[in-house]
Write an enzyme that holds these catalytic residues in place. Structure first.
Site, PDB file in Angstrom:
ATOM      1  N   LEU A 160      -7.306  -3.543 -46.263  1.00 58.71           N
ATOM      2  CA  LEU A 160      -6.743  -5.001 -46.442  1.00 58.71           C
ATOM      3  C   LEU A 160      -7.515  -5.663 -47.218  1.00 58.71           C
ATOM      4  O   LEU A 160      -8.813  -5.721 -46.945  1.00 58.71           O
ATOM      5  CB  LEU A 160      -6.611  -5.514 -45.101  1.00 58.71           C
ATOM      6  CG  LEU A 160      -5.915  -6.742 -44.911  1.00 58.71           C
ATOM      7  CD1 LEU A 160      -4.366  -6.920 -45.445  1.00 58.71           C
ATOM      8  CD2 LEU A 160      -6.307  -7.852 -43.652  1.00 58.71           C
ATOM      9  N   GLU A 197     -12.265   0.978 -43.788  1.00 52.77           N
ATOM     10  CA  GLU A 197     -12.806  -0.275 -43.064  1.00 52.77           C
ATOM     11  C   GLU A 197     -12.720  -0.223 -41.571  1.00 52.77           C
ATOM     12  O   GLU A 197     -12.323   0.912 -41.068  1.00 52.77           O
ATOM     13  CB  GLU A 197     -11.641  -1.357 -43.427  1.00 52.77           C
ATOM     14  CG  GLU A 197     -10.327  -0.773 -43.287  1.00 52.77           C
ATOM     15  CD  GLU A 197      -9.224  -1.875 -43.587  1.00 52.77           C
ATOM     16  OE1 GLU A 197      -9.447  -3.187 -43.892  1.00 52.77           O
ATOM     17  OE2 GLU A 197      -8.068  -1.422 -43.791  1.00 52.77           O
ATOM     18  N   ARG A 205      -1.976 -14.487 -49.265  1.00 55.91           N
ATOM     19  CA  ARG A 205      -1.788 -13.049 -48.649  1.00 55.91           C
ATOM     20  C   ARG A 205      -0.481 -12.888 -48.075  1.00 55.91           C
ATOM     21  O   ARG A 205       0.166 -11.771 -48.044  1.00 55.91           O
ATOM     22  CB  ARG A 205      -2.978 -12.640 -47.942  1.00 55.91           C
ATOM     23  CG  ARG A 205      -2.994 -11.314 -47.662  1.00 55.91           C
ATOM     24  CD  ARG A 205      -4.202 -10.999 -47.021  1.00 55.91           C
ATOM     25  NE  ARG A 205      -4.518 -11.534 -45.933  1.00 55.91           N
ATOM     26  CZ  ARG A 205      -5.736 -11.617 -44.915  1.00 55.91           C
ATOM     27  NH1 ARG A 205      -6.605 -10.818 -45.480  1.00 55.91           N
ATOM     28  NH2 ARG A 205      -5.828 -11.903 -43.864  1.00 55.91           N
ATOM     29  N   HIS A 264      18.428   0.949 -40.171  1.00 58.52           N
ATOM     30  CA  HIS A 264      17.259   1.245 -40.987  1.00 58.52           C
ATOM     31  C   HIS A 264      17.140   0.228 -42.335  1.00 58.52           C
ATOM     32  O   HIS A 264      16.389  -0.211 -42.701  1.00 58.52           O
ATOM     33  CB  HIS A 264      16.984   2.933 -41.472  1.00 58.52           C
ATOM     34  CG  HIS A 264      16.606   3.552 -40.231  1.00 58.52           C
ATOM     35  ND1 HIS A 264      17.052   3.736 -38.991  1.00 58.52           N
ATOM     36  CD2 HIS A 264      15.288   4.113 -39.906  1.00 58.52           C
ATOM     37  CE1 HIS A 264      16.135   4.332 -38.142  1.00 58.52           C
ATOM     38  NE2 HIS A 264      15.058   4.595 -38.886  1.00 58.52           N
ATOM     39  N   ARG A 270      20.649  -3.170 -35.357  1.00 59.97           N
ATOM     40  CA  ARG A 270      19.557  -2.079 -35.669  1.00 59.97           C
ATOM     41  C   ARG A 270      20.091  -1.093 -36.460  1.00 59.97           C
ATOM     42  O   ARG A 270      21.084  -0.502 -36.447  1.00 59.97           O
ATOM     43  CB  ARG A 270      19.207  -1.564 -34.206  1.00 59.97           C
ATOM     44  CG  ARG A 270      18.051  -0.615 -34.497  1.00 59.97           C
ATOM     45  CD  ARG A 270      17.459   0.086 -33.266  1.00 59.97           C
ATOM     46  NE  ARG A 270      16.229   0.888 -33.716  1.00 59.97           N
ATOM     47  CZ  ARG A 270      16.469   2.329 -34.165  1.00 59.97           C
ATOM     48  NH1 ARG A 270      17.848   2.635 -34.469  1.00 59.97           N
ATOM     49  NH2 ARG A 270      15.441   2.823 -34.618  1.00 59.97           N
ATOM     50  N   LYS A 296      -0.198  -6.757 -44.843  1.00 58.00           N
ATOM     51  CA  LYS A 296      -0.915  -7.031 -43.573  1.00 58.00           C
ATOM     52  C   LYS A 296       0.571  -6.932 -42.723  1.00 58.00           C
ATOM     53  O   LYS A 296       1.061  -8.017 -42.321  1.00 58.00           O
ATOM     54  CB  LYS A 296      -1.376  -8.564 -43.556  1.00 58.00           C
ATOM     55  CG  LYS A 296      -2.237  -8.608 -42.379  1.00 58.00           C
ATOM     56  CD  LYS A 296      -3.381  -9.913 -42.535  1.00 58.00           C
ATOM     57  CE  LYS A 296      -3.874 -10.418 -41.683  1.00 58.00           C
ATOM     58  NZ  LYS A 296      -4.872  -9.479 -40.652  1.00 58.00           N
ATOM     59  N   TYR A 349       1.909 -10.778 -41.131  1.00 59.64           N
ATOM     60  CA  TYR A 349       1.416 -11.638 -40.215  1.00 59.64           C
ATOM     61  C   TYR A 349       0.121 -12.373 -40.923  1.00 59.64           C
ATOM     62  O   TYR A 349      -0.393 -11.519 -41.720  1.00 59.64           O
ATOM     63  CB  TYR A 349       1.024 -11.458 -38.683  1.00 59.64           C
ATOM     64  CG  TYR A 349      -0.278 -10.258 -38.540  1.00 59.64           C
ATOM     65  CD1 TYR A 349      -0.229  -8.965 -38.976  1.00 59.64           C
ATOM     66  CD2 TYR A 349      -1.399 -10.776 -38.312  1.00 59.64           C
ATOM     67  CE1 TYR A 349      -1.044  -7.952 -38.975  1.00 59.64           C
ATOM     68  CE2 TYR A 349      -2.593  -9.789 -38.078  1.00 59.64           C
ATOM     69  CZ  TYR A 349      -2.380  -8.332 -38.520  1.00 59.64           C
ATOM     70  OH  TYR A 349      -3.303  -7.616 -38.409  1.00 59.64           O
TER      71      TYR A 349
END
Ligand SMILES: Cc1ncc(COP(=O)(O)O)c(C=O)c1O
Length: 282
Positions: free
Chosen positions: A203, A179, A52, A101, A99, A146, A33
């Site tokens: 990040l 952070e 990014r 993995h 679903r 991210k 995101y």
């Protein structure tokens, strides 16, 4: 002013936007995101955020997504909202699949976006500074990507709220400062700014990068290096940096008052200069 979502080629009210339950973002946190903010009707650092986003997707071997399409969509969403101070959330998941993995052999990345007004940090915090606590960093080893896997960050933020402070700083068992839960950290000692280097453990904040650029313009020395909790507690100043956090001065960490307990001159200056940069952007 409408708070809107974008999903599958359509714009709609946020409440109407629904994703399938087998979206891999929902079941595995297999999604990345970005959050982009605007100042007075102009989006700030769009290309840096798109860089990014692309990097996050590359690191996770997502099927390709058109950068132009993402850019066009976010500008359209922003325009439709009419917000002057918007926060645009962009999420790209690997897609919808039964679903299982392993990455599906074929999947189409699912792009969703929302736009709301930025929920501003209270002015009182900007003027008087914030208090934070520390907590052992229990996140995974790729904090440079991210992803939406933010459970440790939400737990750490919740712990801060319960402690009556603004945020939590992640530190390692060995006492290395990383952070905060949704922002980077800078400390200042004898006029020198110190911040964690770009590794897999933090990040690469866009605001961190802008702050470092501003420091260069202002002739303020910056050291990107590891530093310890002792160094942090002994700092003259400390501040957070983030897209909606901007530059937010810290006056107390755990029991320790930072500097003289008032917001420091370098943090105040950078806070003002960053806001000006945002207002001049576009
Ligand atoms: C863990 C973490 N660090 C730092 C940041 C600051 O990044 P940016 O300045 O790009 O908003 C964020 C933003 O969400 C974050 O989640």
């Amino acid at each position: 002013m409408p708070e809107l979502a974008y999903l599958n080629g359509k714009f709609m009210p946020i409440e109407s936007a629904m994703v399938p339950i087998e979206d891999r973002g929902y079941q595995f946190g297999d999604a990345v995101y970005e959050v982009i903010a605007s100042y007075e009707g102009k989006l700030f650092c769009v290309e840096e955020h798109l860089d990014r986003l692309e990097r996050s997707m590359r690191e996770l071997a997502f099927p390709p997504v058109s950068r132009d399409e993402v850019r066009d969509t976010l500008f359209e969403l922003f325009k439709r909202s009419g917000f002057s101070r918007a926060g645009i959330y962009i999420q790209v998941s690997r897609g919808v699949a039964v679903r299982n993995h392993p990455f599906p052999e074929t999947s189409t990345p699912q792009i969703v976006m929302t736009v709301r007004e930025v929920s501003e940090v209270p002015q009182e915090y900007r003027e008087n500074g914030i208090s934070v606590i520390t907590m052992t960093d229990f996140r995974w080893g790729r904090c440079d990507i991210k992803t939406v896997q933010l459970l440790p960050n939400t737990i750490a933020k919740q712990r801060a709220i319960e402690a009556g402070v603004y945020d939590t700083i992640f530190v390692t068992e060995a006492g290395v400062v990383r952070e905060a839960t949704s922002s980077n950290l800078f400390v200042v000692k004898n006029g020198i700014l110190i911040t964690h280097p770009l590794t897999e453990n933090i990040l690469a904040g866009i605001t961190r990068m802008v702050v470092i650029d501003l420091c260069r313009e202002l002739d303020l020395p910056v050291e990107e290096r590891f530093y310890s909790t002792d160094e942090m507690f002994d700092a003259d100043e400390a501040f957070l940096s983030g897209t909606t956090t901007e530059v937010l001065p810290i006056v107390q960490i755990d029991e320790k008052i930072i500097g003289d307990g008032k917001i420091g001159p370098i943090a105040s200056r950078l806070s003002a200069v960053l806001q000006r940069r945002g207002l001049e952007s576009g």
